[in-house]
Scaffold this motif. Sequence first.
Motif, PDB file in Angstrom:
ATOM      1  N   HIS A  83      58.758 -20.037 -17.174  1.00 18.70           N
ATOM      2  CA  HIS A  83      59.540 -20.241 -18.397  1.00 18.70           C
ATOM      3  C   HIS A  83      59.964 -18.887 -18.936  1.00 18.70           C
ATOM      4  N   ASP A  87      56.916 -12.722 -22.361  1.00 18.63           N
ATOM      5  CA  ASP A  87      55.759 -12.223 -21.596  1.00 18.63           C
ATOM      6  C   ASP A  87      55.796 -12.700 -20.135  1.00 18.63           C
ATOM      7  N   HIS A  88      56.812 -13.461 -19.739  1.00 13.90           N
ATOM      8  CA  HIS A  88      56.840 -14.016 -18.375  1.00 13.90           C
ATOM      9  C   HIS A  88      58.030 -13.577 -17.512  1.00 13.90           C
ATOM     10  N   ASP A 177      52.279 -21.733 -18.956  1.00 15.47           N
ATOM     11  CA  ASP A 177      51.633 -21.858 -20.262  1.00 15.47           C
ATOM     12  C   ASP A 177      51.465 -23.323 -20.664  1.00 15.47           C
ATOM     13  N   HIS A 216      48.004 -17.337 -18.283  1.00 12.04           N
ATOM     14  CA  HIS A 216      47.059 -16.486 -19.020  1.00 12.04           C
ATOM     15  C   HIS A 216      45.651 -16.988 -18.729  1.00 12.04           C
TER      16      HIS A 216
HETATM   17 ZN   LIG Z   1      52.884 -16.817 -21.905  1.00  9.91          ZN
END
Ligand SMILES: [Zn+2]
Length: 310
Positions: A83, A87-88, A177, A216
């Motif tokens: 996604h 952070d990805h 996530d 994560h």
């Molecule tokens: Zn994330």
Amino acid sequence: MSDDITYNRAFDLVPGQAVEVAPDVRAVVANNPGPFTYKGTVSYIIGRGKVAILDPGPDDETHIAALLDAVRGETVTDIFVTHTHRDHSPAVPRVKAATGATVYAEGPHRLARPVHIGEAGRLDASADLEFSPDVALADGSVVSGNGWTIEAITTPGHTANHMAYALKEADLIFSGDHVMAWSTSIVAPPDGAMSDYMASLAKLASRSEPVYLPGHGGAVRDAPRFVQSYIRHRQGREASILHRLEKGAADIPTLVRAIYIGLDPRLIGAASLSVLAHLEDLVARGLVSTEGAPSIGGTYRLTEVPLPAA
Ligand SMILES: [Zn+2]
């Protein structure tokens, strides 16, 4: 309320070091720890020799260098993205430039619903609006590489374009996530939608893969049962909201105070959005009413059910 999920917060990766976490799957964690990212975003390297990278991570020079260092002497043929949160996916352009790999994802970032006044700024901060895949994958699409086979599983909810990926050879799912062992997922409108999220959980619960590797934290074991506990957790939260509304109309800060006992103050904003996500779903189902479209500033009450005609 009591928490019914048995979390596993064990995590022993250190930034910059690639570690084999499943057969022919290596993980590299980025150094971006935080209340939403736990110890950092985990990027995965799938295969040996000719490999795929899943979620290259944030646009962090050190992390990108570590990832490329881990595949030195190998060829990166494919990049998969779960996604488009910052952070990805923002490391994709640099990893693609260094490797020439083909980029796969469900699609560019998009919202689960139209934006209300005041929501736009927050969105720009969290979403990677630059991202666009070379190949947009539909649910069930299969991509094969050298010794690995990936099946795309659309799992909207955390974001509208969230995609999980099953790795056939290892009988596991990269869950992004959507499902994580260390915490529940964030479902925050307008990026996320609770009705989609619950449908995506039901979709995974019907599958048999026993292990999930998330975006994560460490691996989810006994995954189908864990997904069931995720579903029950959300049902419990929904019941708490309805229970509070039985006592009378309430706004979101009131509901958050009633439901989240001992909440980390850094997470009040996220909890408020999570409650909004539930309320959007409850309003759509006709169980709760509010003035106009459900919004973060709205007041909510149980919908009065007309008495059956005598
Ligand atoms: Zn994330």
